[in-house]
Design a protein around this motif. Structure first.
Motif, short mmCIF file in Angstrom:
data_model
loop_
_atom_site.label_atom_id
_atom_site.label_comp_id
_atom_site.label_asym_id
_atom_site.label_seq_id
_atom_site.Cartn_x
_atom_site.Cartn_y
_atom_site.Cartn_z
N GLN A 1 54.43 45.77 55.85
CA GLN A 1 55.47 46.38 55.04
C GLN A 1 56.27 45.29 54.36
O GLN A 1 56.64 44.30 54.98
N SER B 1 53.94 49.50 51.63
CA SER B 1 53.21 49.28 52.88
C SER B 1 51.73 49.48 52.61
O SER B 1 51.33 50.19 51.67
N ASN B 2 50.90 48.84 53.43
CA ASN B 2 49.45 49.02 53.28
C ASN B 2 48.96 50.29 53.98
O ASN B 2 47.77 50.57 54.03
N ARG B 3 49.89 51.04 54.61
CA ARG B 3 49.63 52.36 55.18
C ARG B 3 48.56 52.31 56.27
O ARG B 3 47.71 53.17 56.37
N ARG B 4 48.62 51.25 57.06
CA ARG B 4 47.74 51.15 58.22
C ARG B 4 48.58 51.26 59.48
O ARG B 4 49.80 51.34 59.44
N ARG B 5 47.91 51.19 60.61
CA ARG B 5 48.60 51.37 61.88
C ARG B 5 48.42 50.16 62.76
O ARG B 5 47.52 49.34 62.56
N ASP C 1 48.70 46.68 64.65
CA ASP C 1 48.91 45.30 64.22
C ASP C 1 48.53 45.07 62.77
O ASP C 1 48.90 44.04 62.18
N GLU C 2 47.78 45.99 62.15
CA GLU C 2 47.36 45.81 60.77
C GLU C 2 48.41 46.30 59.77
O GLU C 2 48.24 46.15 58.57
N LEU C 3 49.51 46.90 60.28
CA LEU C 3 50.54 47.42 59.39
C LEU C 3 51.30 46.27 58.73
O LEU C 3 51.77 45.35 59.39
N ASP D 1 51.93 54.39 47.71
CA ASP D 1 52.13 53.27 48.61
C ASP D 1 53.44 52.55 48.29
O ASP D 1 54.01 51.87 49.14
#
Length: 742
Positions: free
Chosen positions: A19, A9-13, A15-17, A49
């Motif tokens: 996986q 995952s890009n480890r964002r929160r 809508d920007e997530l 990540d």
């Protein structure tokens, strides 16, 4: 793959997530035939990540846990190392900040490095030797003088800054108060160092000494046993060498002693003399090699707390423990003892025998009349649950899972009861209505028994009930609520799966689950549901958490501690019918919803798209109709989706988490089409599949000749059948006439 389906995952929160499942194993066919039950397990992320994957040929749970623990410990050690190097004090470790600490260390190194110095002659030195020479020459100049006259007369008009009183204090002996103040003013991260040995300790006024959670090595200094005023002592590390426990008897003022991690703690004294620990109130020995524990000569006239967990003790409980009549708290969990024997501890309040005994007799428990917390889980007790135990007036926690208790539940319980967990036994009969009198009840876990009754709606008025687990029993009938104002106001886990409940889903209860609705003030980190907390000393404390087994994301999962964010409803494997209420969409704290294997019909509610914290949704094996709501694509936390074995139709929604689900999520829905299914859509309808022209070319003719041949064959067959029937009828008539004539 077992576990979460995404490996990166890009480890964002929000809508920007993003996986994805990027990592996988590639094996040969021969290897797969050799290990047909092999599984791929997703381990903890532990700061990366990418999630580590483990290929397990035999699905060994203990080995997997050990590997995860080692990986987690290695990452924590790395993070701690770079945190010490970075000198960052405002940010805690164990929060996956290794990269940040490393970056800070590199910046601090660059900032503190002396790249060049300019000498008195104007020459710039850049090499290490040149920089050192310039620095040495500079300090020699400023600390030397070319004046040969006495400078004292020049200072006669200066007012002294250091008074006589200040000078007296500076030249005086250092007091313990000054040492204590200076030591406690040092930030814990201001003087990091490697593993080391501890030097001699000579402060006779010291009362509290905590050397736990360190990386000390070597031998315990003998000077420690001269600290005659010591009242609390905690030692835990990889101490080498042998240590006689009897040495601690020299510390006659000692009230609390905690030891762990000793490879060789000699329990017998050097002279076989009986030693007395006069004032000791609390003793904790964890993960210590306790050899010959039954032969020791110890006396503890005032001991109240004894913790001997995880020490591989065998045989019967030693006699010297039976002789401690002052005990109030006894924890012997995770050993290999066979029997308690006599039970003289009449004042006992806390008893933990988790995963300990091979004896099946529980009658000893009735000798203790002041019990508050009892943990007898994972043993081999076969009796009925003693009524004397349930009636103990101060009883708060009763943990009895994974035994072989039979018969019915006790008819009455202590009104102070907070937790009752006899999960995984052989209990039967009805549920005792006296449980409704336990107004402080938080956890009621009666799953995996043979209880036969209707739904206990008389529990709905319990004001603090958070966990209600009735799964895998013989409960039956519709769920009818009583007309009260507040019904299950604090309930967080509701599991009544694998029973025989029928009728409509309990809509009234769903609307009244107030604690499942509000997400304001909810802890996002790992806070656990606990019913009891016993504080002994600063270093010896007993924190008693609730535990349970639940189906999460399609897998049965054991929770030794139940996190507060674990909010779930499981009504699966019953006989519920009717439509799914829209009220589920108001339970914003839900992370798991399972309504599978019922007789539910109607559409999937659009309101389920409001459950932003939902991680698992299982509506499989019902009779649901209509389209899959586009609102479900708003569930950005959804990891597991199962809508299989229904009558859903139309195009499968696309976007966000829906692009990550496989065919298994939608199989056995003949009306569905679109990604990830191979059936394409034509105006939201599955496109009709016709035989290809390649098939016609392969056999030399298409479907039309086959139809003509089939029609002709049918006509020929009917005609031939009529001829056979007429011939048979004529033959029978002739035969009848011939018999009459003769």
């Amino acid at each position: 793959m077992i576990g979460r389906s995404f490996t990166w995952s890009n480890r964002r929160r929000g809508d920007e997530l993003i996986q994805e499942r990027l990592d996988q194993f590639l094996v040969e066919v021969d290897w797969q035939q050799l290990y047909p039950n092999a599984t791929v397990l997703r381990l903890l992320e532990s700061g990366l990540d990418h999630s580590p994957l483990l290929l397990d040929s035999n699905h060994g749970g203990d080995i997997i846990s050990e590997i995860e623990d080692k990986l987690k410990k290695a990452l924590q050690n790395e993070e701690s190392y770079w945190k010490d190097k970075s000198r960052v004090k405002w940010l805690k470790s164990d929060d996956q900040n290794t990269t940040f600490f490393h970056h800070k260390f590199r910046n601090r190194t660059r900032r503190n490095k002396i790249w060049q110095l300019t000498g008195s002659d104007g020459e710039v030195a850049t090499s290490n030797a040149g920089i050192a020479s310039v620095a040495e020459s500079y300090f020699k100049d400023i600390f030397s003088s070319t004046c040969h006259e006495n400078p004292e007369p020049l200072f006669t008009d200066f007012e002294p800054k250091v008074t006589a009183h200040m000078n007296h204090r500076l030249l005086g002996p250092v007091t313990m108060e000054e040492v204590k103040r200076a030591t406690f003013n040092i930030h814990p991260q201001s003087a990091p160092g490697d593993n080391g040995h501890i030097s001699a300790i000579s402060s006779h006024s010291l009362q509290y000494l905590d050397l736990c959670r360190n990386k000390l090595q070597g031998n315990v200094p003998k000077s420690m046993f001269n600290l005659v005023n010591l009242t609390e002592l905690c030692l835990s590390s990889k101490w080498s060498g042998s240590l006689y426990f009897s040495l601690f008897s020299k510390l006659q003022n000692l009230k609390a002693l905690s030891l762990s991690g000793f490879n060789s703690l000699l329990l017998a004294s050097e002279t076989n003399v009986s030693y007395q620990f006069t004032n000791l109130l609390s003793l904790q020995l964890l993960q210590v090699d306790l050899t010959n524990i039954s032969k020791i000569l110890w006396k503890f006239p005032k001991l109240q707390t004894l913790v001997l967990s995880e020490n591989k003790l065998e045989g019967n409980v030693p006699k010297w423990i039976h002789d401690i009549h002052s005990l109030e708290r006894l924890k012997l969990s995770q050993n290999q003892l066979s029997s308690i024997g006599q039970f003289p501890w009449y004042q006992l309040k806390y008893l933990d025998l988790f995963n300990l005994l091979t004896d099946d007799n529980i009658s000893f428990i009735c000798n203790a009349t002041s019990l508050q917390i009892v943990n007898l889980s994972h043993n081999k007790f076969k009796d009925t649950i003693p009524q004397c135990l349930a009636n103990s007036p101060d009883l708060q926690d009763l943990d009895l899972p994974m035994n072989k208790f039979h018969g019915t539940l006790p008819s009455t319980f202590s009104r102070d009861l907070i937790s009752l967990n006899p999960n995984g036994n052989q209990l039967e009969g009805h549920l005792p209505r006296s449980l409704s009198n336990c107004k402080d009840l938080i956890d009621l876990n009666l799953g995996n028994n043979q209880i036969e009754d209707t739904f206990p709606n008389w529990l709905q008025s319990l004001p603090y009930l958070e966990i209600l687990v009735l799964q895998s029993n013989k409960l039956y009938g519709p769920i009818v609520s009583l007309k009260t104002k507040d019904m299950f106001p604090h309930l967080l886990i509701f599991d009544i799966s694998s029973n025989h409940f029928s009728g409509q889903l309990p809509k009234v209860y769903i609307k009244s689950f107030q604690a499942m609705k509000s997400v304001v003030g909810v802890q996002t980190s790992f806070y656990y549901i606990k019913s009891s907390y016993v504080f002994i000393t600063k270093e010896i404390e007993i924190e008693y958490h609730e535990s349970m087994t639940a189906t999460m994301k399609g897998l049965r999962t054991n929770f030794e501690k139940i996190p507060e964010f674990l909010v779930s409803i499981d009504l699966s494997s019953n006989r519920f019918e009717g439509e799914i209420p829209d009220d589920f969409g108001e339970l914003h704290r839900l992370i798991g919803l399972n309504l599978s294997h019922n007789n539910l019909n109607g559409p999937v509610p659009h309101s389920l798209g409001n459950l932003s914290n939902l991680e698992s949704l299982d509506l499989s094996s019902n009779m649901l109709t209509g389209k899959i709501p586009d609102e479900l694509t708003n569930l950005i936390s959804l990891e597991v989706l199962n809508l299989s074995s229904n009558h859903l139709e139309g195009t499968i929604p696309r976007g966000k988490q829906f692009d990550t689900f496989s065919n298994d999520s939608y199989e056995e829905n003949m009306g569905l089409c679109g990604f990830p299914l191979s059936i394409q859509c034509n105006n939201n309808v599955p496109q009709q599949q016709y035989p290809s022209s390649e098939a016609e070319d392969k056999f030399g003719f298409g479907w039309k000749p086959v139809a003509i041949g089939y029609a002709c064959g049918m006509v020929f067959g009917i005609g031939l059948g009529c001829c056979v029937f007429l011939n048979w009828k004529t033959s029978m008539a002739c035969d009848h006439l011939w018999r009459q004539k003769n």
